[in-house]
Design a protein around this motif. Structure first.
Motif, PDB file in Angstrom:
ATOM      1  N   UNK A   9       0.935  -1.183  -0.067  1.00 20.52           N
ATOM      2  CA  UNK A   9       0.188  -0.059  -0.023  1.00 20.52           C
ATOM      3  C   UNK A   9       0.823   1.272   0.057  1.00 20.52           C
ATOM      4  N   UNK A  10       0.152   2.512  -0.198  1.00 22.78           N
ATOM      5  CA  UNK A  10       0.938   3.592   0.101  1.00 22.78           C
ATOM      6  C   UNK A  10       0.289   4.067   1.422  1.00 22.78           C
ATOM      7  N   UNK A  11       1.209   4.173   2.350  1.00 26.46           N
ATOM      8  CA  UNK A  11       0.685   4.782   3.805  1.00 26.46           C
ATOM      9  C   UNK A  11       0.708   6.278   3.798  1.00 26.46           C
ATOM     10  N   UNK A  39       2.673   7.295   6.903  1.00 25.61           N
ATOM     11  CA  UNK A  39       3.926   7.105   6.689  1.00 25.61           C
ATOM     12  C   UNK A  39       4.494   7.952   5.674  1.00 25.61           C
ATOM     13  N   UNK A  40       3.596   8.346   4.704  1.00 21.11           N
ATOM     14  CA  UNK A  40       3.835   8.795   3.320  1.00 21.11           C
ATOM     15  C   UNK A  40       4.966   8.118   2.602  1.00 21.11           C
ATOM     16  N   UNK A  41       4.810   6.800   2.625  1.00 19.27           N
ATOM     17  CA  UNK A  41       5.867   6.163   1.997  1.00 19.27           C
ATOM     18  C   UNK A  41       5.096   4.419   1.430  1.00 19.27           C
TER      19      UNK A  41
END
Length: 199
Positions: A46-48, A51-53
């Protein structure tokens, strides 16, 4: 797949569904890079937004989601991802993010199994037919399954579909009772059938 990433700042919702039980396990977000990594690694990534990653499910816990299939909805902006989960899906330790058990549901059969289980546990206080069978023991229950099986065979050789279906229902009902008397349920039988199907 022609995915529309423009509606939500480059992200699309990804609904995660167990490929076997068909239960919804969780929902996350993917960008194009997360989807590509998922397709390459066969592990759902996924894209968290926190966390922006990129974040591969299970990278810390080991509870990964093994990719089975991906489908795109009619608007091209939501993914349905079927998986084989490796352990509980939710970070809180539950099977799903809705705190539900990820069990196979056979609709009315599952409800019937629940009723049979309840009457087995309360056989000494229950006056129902099912409770009386459990009170009489495994031999009586096995005998009833045998009798119902013979009746199904007899009706199968005749042309009365109504009788055949009713006897079939009786057989299935008593078989569910026998399974529970032996400490099993329909899921145990389905697991064996699924294993045979993969051979």
């Amino acid at each position: 797949m022609k995915i529309d990433y423009n509606k939500n700042n480059g992200l699309v919702p990804a609904i995660i569904q167990d490929a076997t039980t068909l239960n919804v396990l969780m929902m996350g977000y993917m960008n194009e890079e997360a989807l590509n990594k998922t397709l390459e690694s066969k592990l759902v990534t996924f894209f968290s937004r926190t966390k922006q990653r990129l974040w591969t499910k299970g990278e810390d816990s080991g509870n990964s989601l093994n990719l089975v299939d991906i489908k795109l909805d009619c608007d091209g902006d939501t993914l349905l991802i079927k998986v084989n989960p490796n352990g509980p899906t939710c970070h809180k330790g539950t099977d799903t993010c809705w705190a539900e058990d990820n069990n196979q549901d056979y609709s009315f059969l599952s409800k019937l199994e629940s009723i049979i289980s309840d009457r087995k546990q309360n056989a000494s206080d229950d006056t129902s037919y099912v409770a009386s069978l459990f009170s009489e023991g495994i031999n009586k229950i096995a005998q009833k399954v045998g009798e119902e099986a013979v009746e199904v065979v007899i009706e199968a050789k005749d042309n009365n579909d109504d009788l055949f279906l009713n006897e079939s229902a009786d057989l299935l009902f008593h078989y569910l009772i026998l399974l529970q008397a032996k400490g099993f349920n329909i899921n145990n039988v389905m697991s064996i059938l699924e294993q045979r199907n993969t051979k």
